[in-house]
Write an enzyme that holds these catalytic residues in place. Sequence first.
Site, PDB file in Angstrom:
ATOM      1  N   GLY A  46       0.781  -1.155   0.304  1.00 32.12           N
ATOM      2  CA  GLY A  46       0.211  -0.069   0.283  1.00 32.12           C
ATOM      3  C   GLY A  46       0.104   1.266   0.161  1.00 32.12           C
ATOM      4  O   GLY A  46       2.040   1.174   0.679  1.00 32.12           O
ATOM      5  N   GLN A  51       2.886   9.950   1.569  1.00 36.87           N
ATOM      6  CA  GLN A  51       4.520   9.420   0.939  1.00 36.87           C
ATOM      7  C   GLN A  51       5.441   9.744   0.250  1.00 36.87           C
ATOM      8  O   GLN A  51       6.365   9.746   0.054  1.00 36.87           O
ATOM      9  CB  GLN A  51       4.121   8.024   1.348  1.00 36.87           C
ATOM     10  CG  GLN A  51       3.551   7.209   2.388  1.00 36.87           C
ATOM     11  CD  GLN A  51       3.459   5.752   2.756  1.00 36.87           C
ATOM     12  OE1 GLN A  51       2.297   5.028   2.423  1.00 36.87           O
ATOM     13  NE2 GLN A  51       4.665   5.089   3.089  1.00 36.87           N
ATOM     14  N   CYS A  92       6.182  -0.570   6.847  1.00 35.61           N
ATOM     15  CA  CYS A  92       5.541   0.744   5.952  1.00 35.61           C
ATOM     16  C   CYS A  92       6.803   1.281   5.053  1.00 35.61           C
ATOM     17  O   CYS A  92       7.841   1.639   5.297  1.00 35.61           O
ATOM     18  CB  CYS A  92       5.275   1.827   7.401  1.00 35.61           C
ATOM     19  SG  CYS A  92       4.694   3.712   5.996  1.00 35.61           S
ATOM     20  N   LEU A  93       6.416   1.416   3.687  1.00 34.94           N
ATOM     21  CA  LEU A  93       7.609   2.167   3.058  1.00 34.94           C
ATOM     22  C   LEU A  93       8.576   3.216   3.100  1.00 34.94           C
ATOM     23  O   LEU A  93       9.587   3.592   3.318  1.00 34.94           O
ATOM     24  CB  LEU A  93       7.185   2.085   1.224  1.00 34.94           C
ATOM     25  CG  LEU A  93       6.813   1.307   0.905  1.00 34.94           C
ATOM     26  CD1 LEU A  93       6.303   1.805  -0.440  1.00 34.94           C
ATOM     27  CD2 LEU A  93       8.128   0.232   0.998  1.00 34.94           C
ATOM     28  N   HIS A 134      -4.288   1.548   7.545  1.00 30.54           N
ATOM     29  CA  HIS A 134      -2.848   1.715   7.681  1.00 30.54           C
ATOM     30  C   HIS A 134      -2.821   3.235   6.873  1.00 30.54           C
ATOM     31  O   HIS A 134      -1.989   4.249   7.078  1.00 30.54           O
ATOM     32  CB  HIS A 134      -1.252   0.519   7.608  1.00 30.54           C
ATOM     33  CG  HIS A 134      -0.287   0.924   7.503  1.00 30.54           C
ATOM     34  ND1 HIS A 134       0.734   0.739   8.366  1.00 30.54           N
ATOM     35  CD2 HIS A 134       0.236   1.549   6.722  1.00 30.54           C
ATOM     36  CE1 HIS A 134       2.018   1.139   8.123  1.00 30.54           C
ATOM     37  NE2 HIS A 134       1.372   2.192   6.649  1.00 30.54           N
ATOM     38  N   GLU A 135      -3.079   3.372   5.601  1.00 30.41           N
ATOM     39  CA  GLU A 135      -3.021   4.380   4.731  1.00 30.41           C
ATOM     40  C   GLU A 135      -4.039   5.319   5.153  1.00 30.41           C
ATOM     41  O   GLU A 135      -3.812   6.485   4.644  1.00 30.41           O
ATOM     42  CB  GLU A 135      -3.223   3.176   3.272  1.00 30.41           C
ATOM     43  CG  GLU A 135      -1.565   2.072   2.509  1.00 30.41           C
ATOM     44  CD  GLU A 135      -0.937   2.260   2.899  1.00 30.41           C
ATOM     45  OE1 GLU A 135      -0.451   3.326   2.969  1.00 30.41           O
ATOM     46  OE2 GLU A 135       0.057   1.054   2.991  1.00 30.41           O
ATOM     47  N   HIS A 138      -2.267   7.398   6.869  1.00 27.60           N
ATOM     48  CA  HIS A 138      -1.048   8.266   6.323  1.00 27.60           C
ATOM     49  C   HIS A 138      -2.212   9.604   6.148  1.00 27.60           C
ATOM     50  O   HIS A 138      -1.125  10.565   6.352  1.00 27.60           O
ATOM     51  CB  HIS A 138      -0.714   7.827   5.001  1.00 27.60           C
ATOM     52  CG  HIS A 138       1.210   6.304   5.666  1.00 27.60           C
ATOM     53  ND1 HIS A 138       2.031   7.332   6.111  1.00 27.60           N
ATOM     54  CD2 HIS A 138       0.574   5.468   5.262  1.00 27.60           C
ATOM     55  CE1 HIS A 138       2.796   6.046   6.278  1.00 27.60           C
ATOM     56  NE2 HIS A 138       2.057   5.017   5.648  1.00 27.60           N
TER      57      HIS A 138
HETATM   58 NI    NI Z   1       3.180   3.150   5.507  1.00 31.14          NI
END
Ligand code: NI
Length: 173
Positions: A46, A51, A92-93, A134-135, A138
């Site tokens: 995701g 991000q 997480c990226l 989670h997304e 963000h």
């Molecule tokens: Ni993340």
Amino acid sequence: MALLPILCYPDPRLHTVAKPVAAVDDRIQTLVADMFATMYDANGIGLAATQVNVHERLIVIDASEDRDQPLVLINPEVVWASPETQVSDEGCLSVPGIYDGVARSVAVRVTALNLDGQPHTVEAEGLLAVCIQHEMDHLLGKVFVEYLSPLKRNRIKTKMVKARQLAEREAGR
Ligand code: NI
């Protein structure tokens, strides 16, 4: 398609609250294509626009085993979340190499616009439900490490800053 640079924790821009997408136009279509390319390239499941430093309510997800079920959520809203929660390890990226347990609702129902600008409803459970929550965090400027204890979070912060400094030194900057 282009690969977009991903902001890394503790970059303060990750704490920006995203605004709604005003129109699902060519710019958004291109952004979505670039975000999918970036997410798949980084082996993520995701990615939120936050991000990639675009502060609009847009997320892309593919939580499928075969990486063939892309899901776009534009201006997503949670309309229902199960009271039952479960703790599972998240990554997480924007926080590479860190995995830790976070409690989330086991199922959610979300409404959003699709790439044609049409409203749709997504019912999700398991990994997909975790990923959506989670997304969506963000988009509110929240990174999953904020659910961890201050001690753990500070350790992660220190580790990320050191890794960044090392990478910059190796790049000769
Ligand atoms: Ni993340």
